[in-house]
Design a protein around this motif. Structure first.
Motif, PDB file in Angstrom:
ATOM      1  N   VAL A 128     -37.153  28.895  23.405  1.00  0.00           N
ATOM      2  CA  VAL A 128     -37.109  27.760  24.334  1.00  0.00           C
ATOM      3  C   VAL A 128     -37.781  28.133  25.646  1.00  0.00           C
ATOM      4  O   VAL A 128     -38.540  27.346  26.217  1.00  0.00           O
ATOM      5  CB  VAL A 128     -35.649  27.305  24.563  1.00  0.00           C
ATOM      6  CG1 VAL A 128     -35.546  26.349  25.733  1.00  0.00           C
ATOM      7  CG2 VAL A 128     -35.095  26.680  23.301  1.00  0.00           C
ATOM      8  N   ALA A 129     -37.546  29.344  26.127  1.00  0.00           N
ATOM      9  CA  ALA A 129     -38.184  29.785  27.369  1.00  0.00           C
ATOM     10  C   ALA A 129     -39.695  29.868  27.204  1.00  0.00           C
ATOM     11  O   ALA A 129     -40.456  29.499  28.106  1.00  0.00           O
ATOM     12  CB  ALA A 129     -37.620  31.136  27.786  1.00  0.00           C
ATOM     13  N   LEU A 130     -40.164  30.355  26.044  1.00  0.00           N
ATOM     14  CA  LEU A 130     -41.601  30.442  25.805  1.00  0.00           C
ATOM     15  C   LEU A 130     -42.231  29.058  25.728  1.00  0.00           C
ATOM     16  O   LEU A 130     -43.269  28.806  26.347  1.00  0.00           O
ATOM     17  CB  LEU A 130     -41.878  31.204  24.509  1.00  0.00           C
ATOM     18  CG  LEU A 130     -43.345  31.225  24.069  1.00  0.00           C
ATOM     19  CD1 LEU A 130     -44.154  32.129  25.000  1.00  0.00           C
ATOM     20  CD2 LEU A 130     -43.463  31.679  22.641  1.00  0.00           C
ATOM     21  N   PHE A 131     -41.619  28.155  24.968  1.00  0.00           N
ATOM     22  CA  PHE A 131     -42.209  26.831  24.791  1.00  0.00           C
ATOM     23  C   PHE A 131     -42.151  25.983  26.051  1.00  0.00           C
ATOM     24  O   PHE A 131     -42.940  25.048  26.201  1.00  0.00           O
ATOM     25  CB  PHE A 131     -41.528  26.099  23.634  1.00  0.00           C
ATOM     26  CG  PHE A 131     -41.816  26.709  22.294  1.00  0.00           C
ATOM     27  CD1 PHE A 131     -43.074  27.202  21.989  1.00  0.00           C
ATOM     28  CD2 PHE A 131     -40.832  26.792  21.324  1.00  0.00           C
ATOM     29  CE1 PHE A 131     -43.347  27.775  20.761  1.00  0.00           C
ATOM     30  CE2 PHE A 131     -41.088  27.361  20.098  1.00  0.00           C
ATOM     31  CZ  PHE A 131     -42.353  27.848  19.810  1.00  0.00           C
ATOM     32  N   SER A 132     -41.263  26.270  26.965  1.00  0.00           N
ATOM     33  CA  SER A 132     -41.193  25.505  28.197  1.00  0.00           C
ATOM     34  C   SER A 132     -42.037  26.130  29.310  1.00  0.00           C
ATOM     35  O   SER A 132     -42.140  25.557  30.389  1.00  0.00           O
ATOM     36  CB  SER A 132     -39.748  25.363  28.660  1.00  0.00           C
ATOM     37  OG  SER A 132     -39.231  26.629  28.990  1.00  0.00           O
ATOM     38  N   SER A 133     -42.641  27.278  29.044  1.00  0.00           N
ATOM     39  CA  SER A 133     -43.454  27.927  30.061  1.00  0.00           C
ATOM     40  C   SER A 133     -44.919  27.533  29.897  1.00  0.00           C
ATOM     41  O   SER A 133     -45.302  26.833  28.960  1.00  0.00           O
ATOM     42  CB  SER A 133     -43.315  29.444  29.967  1.00  0.00           C
ATOM     43  OG  SER A 133     -43.955  29.911  28.796  1.00  0.00           O
ATOM     44  N   SER A 134     -45.752  28.004  30.796  1.00  0.00           N
ATOM     45  CA  SER A 134     -47.177  27.695  30.724  1.00  0.00           C
ATOM     46  C   SER A 134     -47.863  28.463  29.596  1.00  0.00           C
ATOM     47  O   SER A 134     -48.975  28.109  29.204  1.00  0.00           O
ATOM     48  CB  SER A 134     -47.849  28.019  32.060  1.00  0.00           C
ATOM     49  OG  SER A 134     -47.709  29.391  32.350  1.00  0.00           O
ATOM     50  N   TYR A 135     -47.233  29.498  29.063  1.00  0.00           N
ATOM     51  CA  TYR A 135     -47.819  30.256  27.953  1.00  0.00           C
ATOM     52  C   TYR A 135     -47.844  29.452  26.660  1.00  0.00           C
ATOM     53  O   TYR A 135     -48.514  29.830  25.701  1.00  0.00           O
ATOM     54  CB  TYR A 135     -47.057  31.555  27.730  1.00  0.00           C
ATOM     55  CG  TYR A 135     -47.225  32.541  28.858  1.00  0.00           C
ATOM     56  CD1 TYR A 135     -48.467  33.100  29.128  1.00  0.00           C
ATOM     57  CD2 TYR A 135     -46.151  32.898  29.657  1.00  0.00           C
ATOM     58  CE1 TYR A 135     -48.635  34.006  30.156  1.00  0.00           C
ATOM     59  CE2 TYR A 135     -46.309  33.793  30.701  1.00  0.00           C
ATOM     60  CZ  TYR A 135     -47.552  34.345  30.940  1.00  0.00           C
ATOM     61  OH  TYR A 135     -47.708  35.223  31.974  1.00  0.00           O
ATOM     62  N   ALA A 136     -47.126  28.347  26.587  1.00  0.00           N
ATOM     63  CA  ALA A 136     -47.112  27.531  25.377  1.00  0.00           C
ATOM     64  C   ALA A 136     -48.470  26.889  25.130  1.00  0.00           C
ATOM     65  O   ALA A 136     -48.778  26.513  24.006  1.00  0.00           O
ATOM     66  CB  ALA A 136     -46.029  26.456  25.484  1.00  0.00           C
ATOM     67  N   GLU A 137     -49.295  26.775  26.163  1.00  0.00           N
ATOM     68  CA  GLU A 137     -50.617  26.176  25.986  1.00  0.00           C
ATOM     69  C   GLU A 137     -51.502  27.045  25.099  1.00  0.00           C
ATOM     70  O   GLU A 137     -52.427  26.544  24.450  1.00  0.00           O
ATOM     71  CB  GLU A 137     -51.283  25.967  27.340  1.00  0.00           C
ATOM     72  CG  GLU A 137     -50.568  24.936  28.196  1.00  0.00           C
ATOM     73  CD  GLU A 137     -51.231  24.785  29.546  1.00  0.00           C
ATOM     74  OE1 GLU A 137     -52.360  25.301  29.735  1.00  0.00           O
ATOM     75  OE2 GLU A 137     -50.616  24.145  30.400  1.00  0.00           O
ATOM     76  N   TYR A 138     -51.248  28.345  25.055  1.00  0.00           N
ATOM     77  CA  TYR A 138     -52.036  29.230  24.197  1.00  0.00           C
ATOM     78  C   TYR A 138     -51.764  28.986  22.719  1.00  0.00           C
ATOM     79  O   TYR A 138     -52.542  29.396  21.865  1.00  0.00           O
ATOM     80  CB  TYR A 138     -51.771  30.692  24.541  1.00  0.00           C
ATOM     81  CG  TYR A 138     -52.253  31.081  25.911  1.00  0.00           C
ATOM     82  CD1 TYR A 138     -53.600  31.016  26.233  1.00  0.00           C
ATOM     83  CD2 TYR A 138     -51.348  31.495  26.887  1.00  0.00           C
ATOM     84  CE1 TYR A 138     -54.043  31.380  27.481  1.00  0.00           C
ATOM     85  CE2 TYR A 138     -51.782  31.852  28.151  1.00  0.00           C
ATOM     86  CZ  TYR A 138     -53.135  31.789  28.435  1.00  0.00           C
ATOM     87  OH  TYR A 138     -53.584  32.135  29.691  1.00  0.00           O
ATOM     88  N   LEU A 139     -50.654  28.348  22.408  1.00  0.00           N
ATOM     89  CA  LEU A 139     -50.311  28.079  21.017  1.00  0.00           C
ATOM     90  C   LEU A 139     -50.955  26.799  20.492  1.00  0.00           C
ATOM     91  O   LEU A 139     -50.964  26.573  19.288  1.00  0.00           O
ATOM     92  CB  LEU A 139     -48.787  27.978  20.872  1.00  0.00           C
ATOM     93  CG  LEU A 139     -48.005  29.215  21.280  1.00  0.00           C
ATOM     94  CD1 LEU A 139     -46.509  28.916  21.231  1.00  0.00           C
ATOM     95  CD2 LEU A 139     -48.345  30.377  20.365  1.00  0.00           C
ATOM     96  N   LEU A 140     -51.500  25.972  21.382  1.00  0.00           N
ATOM     97  CA  LEU A 140     -52.120  24.720  20.966  1.00  0.00           C
ATOM     98  C   LEU A 140     -53.485  24.999  20.327  1.00  0.00           C
ATOM     99  O   LEU A 140     -54.204  25.923  20.749  1.00  0.00           O
ATOM    100  CB  LEU A 140     -52.294  23.785  22.162  1.00  0.00           C
ATOM    101  CG  LEU A 140     -51.010  23.308  22.813  1.00  0.00           C
ATOM    102  CD1 LEU A 140     -51.320  22.527  24.073  1.00  0.00           C
ATOM    103  CD2 LEU A 140     -50.214  22.453  21.837  1.00  0.00           C
ATOM    104  N   PRO A 141     -53.873  24.206  19.324  1.00  0.00           N
ATOM    105  CA  PRO A 141     -55.187  24.418  18.732  1.00  0.00           C
ATOM    106  C   PRO A 141     -56.281  23.999  19.725  1.00  0.00           C
ATOM    107  O   PRO A 141     -56.063  23.103  20.544  1.00  0.00           O
ATOM    108  CB  PRO A 141     -55.183  23.534  17.503  1.00  0.00           C
ATOM    109  CG  PRO A 141     -54.091  22.549  17.713  1.00  0.00           C
ATOM    110  CD  PRO A 141     -53.124  23.171  18.644  1.00  0.00           C
ATOM    111  N   PRO A 142     -57.455  24.602  19.606  1.00  0.00           N
ATOM    112  CA  PRO A 142     -58.532  24.259  20.563  1.00  0.00           C
ATOM    113  C   PRO A 142     -59.107  22.877  20.371  1.00  0.00           C
ATOM    114  O   PRO A 142     -59.041  22.221  19.433  1.00  0.00           O
ATOM    115  CB  PRO A 142     -59.598  25.316  20.313  1.00  0.00           C
ATOM    116  CG  PRO A 142     -59.207  26.059  19.108  1.00  0.00           C
ATOM    117  CD  PRO A 142     -57.823  25.664  18.746  1.00  0.00           C
TER     118      PRO A 142
END
Length: 60
Positions: free
Chosen positions: A46-60
């Motif tokens: 939950v902490a990872l997905f709510s942080s700004s680092y979650a954008e790295y998991l999105l497809p390009p």
């Protein structure tokens, strides 16, 4: 009438420990390790997905 007497001695110990030591002992118990580990992993996700680092998991 008999006089009322009161015994004086050490204070009575409570039957159960206070909340913080009890909680610590329950979290450290081997039978609860899988639950504690699952809650910790869920909180980290939950902490990872709510942080700004979650954008790295999105497809390009």
């Amino acid at each position: 009438m008999a006089p009322k007497s009161r015994l004086v001695g050490p204070p009575a110990k409570s039957a159960s420990p206070s909340f913080v030591p009890w909680l610590y002992s329950e979290l450290k118990a081997p039978e609860n390790s899988s639950v504690v580990r699952s809650v910790a992993v869920f909180a980290a996700a939950v902490a990872l997905f709510s942080s700004s680092y979650a954008e790295y998991l999105l497809p390009p």
